[in-house]
Design a protein around this motif. Structure first.
Motif, PDB file in Angstrom:
ATOM      1  N   GLY A 104     -16.752 -24.665  25.530  1.00  0.00           N
ATOM      2  CA  GLY A 104     -18.001 -22.735  25.158  1.00  0.00           C
ATOM      3  C   GLY A 104     -18.108 -23.389  23.789  1.00  0.00           C
ATOM      4  N   GLU A 105     -17.927 -24.139  23.124  1.00  0.00           N
ATOM      5  CA  GLU A 105     -18.255 -23.818  21.308  1.00  0.00           C
ATOM      6  C   GLU A 105     -19.520 -24.465  21.629  1.00  0.00           C
ATOM      7  OE1 GLU A 105     -14.805 -26.317  20.310  1.00  0.00           O
ATOM      8  OE2 GLU A 105     -13.171 -25.094  19.530  1.00  0.00           O
ATOM      9  N   GLU A 106     -19.815 -25.853  21.947  1.00  0.00           N
ATOM     10  CA  GLU A 106     -21.339 -26.069  21.601  1.00  0.00           C
ATOM     11  C   GLU A 106     -21.993 -25.097  22.368  1.00  0.00           C
ATOM     12  OE1 GLU A 106     -22.446 -29.814  23.784  1.00  0.00           O
ATOM     13  OE2 GLU A 106     -20.879 -30.987  23.317  1.00  0.00           O
ATOM     14  N   GLU A 107     -21.839 -24.289  23.429  1.00  0.00           N
ATOM     15  CA  GLU A 107     -22.635 -22.839  23.211  1.00  0.00           C
ATOM     16  C   GLU A 107     -22.484 -21.764  22.501  1.00  0.00           C
ATOM     17  OE1 GLU A 107     -22.127 -25.859  27.070  1.00  0.00           O
ATOM     18  OE2 GLU A 107     -21.254 -24.666  25.979  1.00  0.00           O
ATOM     19  N   GLY A 108     -21.745 -21.578  22.301  1.00  0.00           N
ATOM     20  CA  GLY A 108     -21.637 -20.706  21.158  1.00  0.00           C
ATOM     21  C   GLY A 108     -20.469 -20.026  20.753  1.00  0.00           C
ATOM     22  N   GLY A 109     -19.195 -20.376  21.322  1.00  0.00           N
ATOM     23  CA  GLY A 109     -17.507 -19.999  21.150  1.00  0.00           C
ATOM     24  C   GLY A 109     -17.570 -18.958  22.328  1.00  0.00           C
ATOM     25  N   VAL A 110     -16.722 -18.958  22.464  1.00  0.00           N
ATOM     26  CA  VAL A 110     -15.632 -17.697  22.975  1.00  0.00           C
ATOM     27  C   VAL A 110     -14.025 -17.474  21.724  1.00  0.00           C
ATOM     28  CG1 VAL A 110     -17.044 -17.930  24.854  1.00  0.00           C
ATOM     29  CG2 VAL A 110     -14.083 -19.053  24.788  1.00  0.00           C
ATOM     30  N   GLY A 111     -13.731 -16.195  22.347  1.00  0.00           N
ATOM     31  CA  GLY A 111     -12.388 -15.795  22.090  1.00  0.00           C
ATOM     32  C   GLY A 111     -12.128 -15.459  23.417  1.00  0.00           C
ATOM     33  N   PHE A 112     -10.427 -15.275  23.228  1.00  0.00           N
ATOM     34  CA  PHE A 112     -10.024 -15.291  24.548  1.00  0.00           C
ATOM     35  C   PHE A 112      -8.587 -14.214  24.082  1.00  0.00           C
ATOM     36  CE2 PHE A 112      -6.441 -17.037  27.169  1.00  0.00           C
ATOM     37  CZ  PHE A 112      -6.229 -16.878  28.504  1.00  0.00           C
ATOM     38  N   CYS A 113      -8.339 -13.939  25.161  1.00  0.00           N
ATOM     39  CA  CYS A 113      -7.247 -13.416  25.038  1.00  0.00           C
ATOM     40  C   CYS A 113      -6.375 -12.617  26.327  1.00  0.00           C
ATOM     41  CB  CYS A 113      -6.584 -11.787  24.290  1.00  0.00           C
ATOM     42  SG  CYS A 113      -7.542 -10.408  25.007  1.00  0.00           S
ATOM     43  N   THR A 114      -5.296 -12.952  26.756  1.00  0.00           N
ATOM     44  CA  THR A 114      -4.737 -12.241  27.862  1.00  0.00           C
ATOM     45  C   THR A 114      -4.093 -10.723  27.636  1.00  0.00           C
ATOM     46  OG1 THR A 114      -2.309 -12.218  27.755  1.00  0.00           O
ATOM     47  CG2 THR A 114      -3.759 -13.758  28.747  1.00  0.00           C
ATOM     48  N   VAL A 115      -4.779  -9.796  28.590  1.00  0.00           N
ATOM     49  CA  VAL A 115      -3.984  -8.740  28.510  1.00  0.00           C
ATOM     50  C   VAL A 115      -3.082  -8.461  29.361  1.00  0.00           C
ATOM     51  CG1 VAL A 115      -5.014  -6.245  28.986  1.00  0.00           C
ATOM     52  CG2 VAL A 115      -6.759  -7.585  28.499  1.00  0.00           C
ATOM     53  N   GLU A 116      -1.255  -7.539  29.569  1.00  0.00           N
ATOM     54  CA  GLU A 116      -0.871  -7.291  29.775  1.00  0.00           C
ATOM     55  C   GLU A 116      -0.229  -6.099  30.440  1.00  0.00           C
ATOM     56  OE1 GLU A 116       3.039  -7.954  27.718  1.00  0.00           O
ATOM     57  OE2 GLU A 116       1.955  -9.775  27.159  1.00  0.00           O
ATOM     58  N   TYR A 117      -1.125  -6.156  31.955  1.00  0.00           N
ATOM     59  CA  TYR A 117      -2.098  -4.606  32.256  1.00  0.00           C
ATOM     60  C   TYR A 117      -0.639  -3.864  32.372  1.00  0.00           C
ATOM     61  CZ  TYR A 117      -4.205  -2.288  35.626  1.00  0.00           C
ATOM     62  OH  TYR A 117      -4.901  -0.679  36.871  1.00  0.00           O
ATOM     63  N   ASP A 118       0.894  -3.986  33.025  1.00  0.00           N
ATOM     64  CA  ASP A 118       1.707  -3.847  32.774  1.00  0.00           C
ATOM     65  C   ASP A 118       2.801  -2.827  31.691  1.00  0.00           C
ATOM     66  OD1 ASP A 118       2.371  -5.407  32.286  1.00  0.00           O
ATOM     67  OD2 ASP A 118       4.376  -5.800  34.263  1.00  0.00           O
ATOM     68  N   ALA A 119       1.943  -3.437  30.746  1.00  0.00           N
ATOM     69  CA  ALA A 119       2.893  -2.812  29.270  1.00  0.00           C
ATOM     70  C   ALA A 119       2.018  -1.350  29.211  1.00  0.00           C
ATOM     71  CB  ALA A 119       1.819  -4.127  28.457  1.00  0.00           C
ATOM     72  N   PRO A 120       3.893  -1.426  28.505  1.00  0.00           N
ATOM     73  CA  PRO A 120       3.558   0.406  28.940  1.00  0.00           C
ATOM     74  C   PRO A 120       2.420   1.003  27.857  1.00  0.00           C
ATOM     75  CG  PRO A 120       5.977  -0.170  28.192  1.00  0.00           C
ATOM     76  CD  PRO A 120       5.341  -0.854  28.516  1.00  0.00           C
ATOM     77  N   ASP A 121       2.334   0.540  26.821  1.00  0.00           N
ATOM     78  CA  ASP A 121       0.415   1.476  26.103  1.00  0.00           C
ATOM     79  C   ASP A 121      -0.950   1.128  26.599  1.00  0.00           C
ATOM     80  OD1 ASP A 121       3.029   1.909  24.322  1.00  0.00           O
ATOM     81  OD2 ASP A 121       1.906   0.913  22.623  1.00  0.00           O
ATOM     82  N   VAL A 122      -0.772   0.289  27.475  1.00  0.00           N
ATOM     83  CA  VAL A 122      -1.782  -0.571  28.387  1.00  0.00           C
ATOM     84  C   VAL A 122      -2.314   0.530  29.533  1.00  0.00           C
ATOM     85  CG1 VAL A 122      -3.382  -2.630  29.753  1.00  0.00           C
ATOM     86  CG2 VAL A 122      -2.077  -2.981  27.338  1.00  0.00           C
ATOM     87  N   MET A 123      -1.153   0.963  30.045  1.00  0.00           N
ATOM     88  CA  MET A 123      -0.925   2.131  31.103  1.00  0.00           C
ATOM     89  C   MET A 123      -1.315   3.567  30.883  1.00  0.00           C
ATOM     90  SD  MET A 123       1.604  -0.034  34.421  1.00  0.00           S
ATOM     91  CE  MET A 123       1.361   1.645  35.361  1.00  0.00           C
ATOM     92  N   GLU A 124      -0.437   3.513  29.868  1.00  0.00           N
ATOM     93  CA  GLU A 124      -0.786   4.847  29.308  1.00  0.00           C
ATOM     94  C   GLU A 124      -1.906   5.059  28.826  1.00  0.00           C
ATOM     95  OE1 GLU A 124       1.107   7.811  25.597  1.00  0.00           O
ATOM     96  OE2 GLU A 124       2.318   6.169  26.893  1.00  0.00           O
ATOM     97  N   ALA A 125      -2.750   4.027  28.049  1.00  0.00           N
ATOM     98  CA  ALA A 125      -4.137   4.524  27.996  1.00  0.00           C
ATOM     99  C   ALA A 125      -5.322   4.003  28.810  1.00  0.00           C
ATOM    100  CB  ALA A 125      -4.621   3.499  26.601  1.00  0.00           C
ATOM    101  N   GLY A 126      -4.340   3.782  30.060  1.00  0.00           N
ATOM    102  CA  GLY A 126      -5.378   3.606  31.254  1.00  0.00           C
ATOM    103  C   GLY A 126      -6.425   2.608  30.786  1.00  0.00           C
ATOM    104  N   LEU A 127      -5.999   1.405  30.153  1.00  0.00           N
ATOM    105  CA  LEU A 127      -7.328   0.432  29.506  1.00  0.00           C
ATOM    106  C   LEU A 127      -7.653  -0.370  31.261  1.00  0.00           C
ATOM    107  CD1 LEU A 127      -8.965  -0.463  27.454  1.00  0.00           C
ATOM    108  CD2 LEU A 127      -6.070  -1.716  27.224  1.00  0.00           C
ATOM    109  N   GLY A 128      -6.933  -0.484  32.212  1.00  0.00           N
ATOM    110  CA  GLY A 128      -6.981  -0.891  33.777  1.00  0.00           C
ATOM    111  C   GLY A 128      -8.263  -0.246  33.935  1.00  0.00           C
ATOM    112  N   LEU A 129      -7.943   1.072  34.201  1.00  0.00           N
ATOM    113  CA  LEU A 129      -8.919   1.834  34.781  1.00  0.00           C
ATOM    114  C   LEU A 129     -10.288   1.995  34.670  1.00  0.00           C
ATOM    115  CD1 LEU A 129      -6.508   4.895  35.866  1.00  0.00           C
ATOM    116  CD2 LEU A 129      -7.426   3.035  37.120  1.00  0.00           C
TER     117      LEU A 129
END
Length: 198
Positions: A104-129
């Protein structure tokens, strides 16, 4: 003749000097200025490099990565995982390897991360929803901080397919902060994702 500032930069040709010239001659003068001004440019062109971020465990991290990605005009690829997902343990290293090796670098590059859906703060924020994450693992791209739900991937077989992921990453990298689909009409995704819109 062009004026130079004390710093060595050129000044724009004055309008008085351009008024007496024909439009074609004025255009040549402006083009000469533009081409010589590029020589004095202090900004340099930097090749886009893929970025890999730490796992998201709270809302602030997620928004920070979105802002970093948006400011560099590169899509943010997110893999939504949980601690109890066996498929995630196969998909995450494969995606990480592809991004690290420069897909993907030739096309412009990307950023990548995993999102821990079951992390307490992620669940509390309703990020997945907020982003309609109803299956784990889910691969979702964000471009200019907007979720690209039309290209979301939830099928475990596709997520474990190296060739599919390479093409998906390249397609997403072509966005460059323009929010639209990055692929050409002849891309392998054109038929796949056009069915989702119907």
């Amino acid at each position: 003749m062009h004026l130079l500032f004390s710093s060595g930069r050129q000044a724009l040709p004055s309008s008085r000097r351009l008024l007496g010239k024909t439009p074609a001659a004025a255009a040549v003068t402006c083009n000469q200025f533009a081409s010589s001004a590029a020589f004095f440019s202090t900004s340099r062109t930097v090749a886009a490099k893929n970025q890999i971020y730490q796992s998201v465990r709270n809302l602030d991290q997620f928004h920070t990565y979105q802002l970093l990605s948006s400011s560099s005009r590169t899509p943010l690829l997110t893999l939504w995982t949980t601690s109890y997902c066996p498929t995630c343990r196969v998909v995450e290293p494969l995606l990480r390897e592809l991004v690290e090796t420069g897909v993907g670098e030739e096309e412009g590059g990307v950023g990548f991360c995993t999102v821990e859906y079951d992390a307490p703060d992620v669940m509390e924020a309703g990020l997945g929803l907020s982003y309609m994450i109803n299956s784990i693992p889910t691969l979702l791209s964000f471009d200019a901080q907007e979720a690209q739900t039309q290209t979301k991937v939830t099928d475990g077989r596709q997520l474990a397919n190296r060739k599919f992921l390479e093409e998906w990453i390249r397609n997403e990298a072509r966005r460059h902060g323009n929010r639209g689909g990055g692929g050409s009409p002849t891309s392998i995704f054109s038929g796949l994702f056009s069915k989702l819109k119907e």
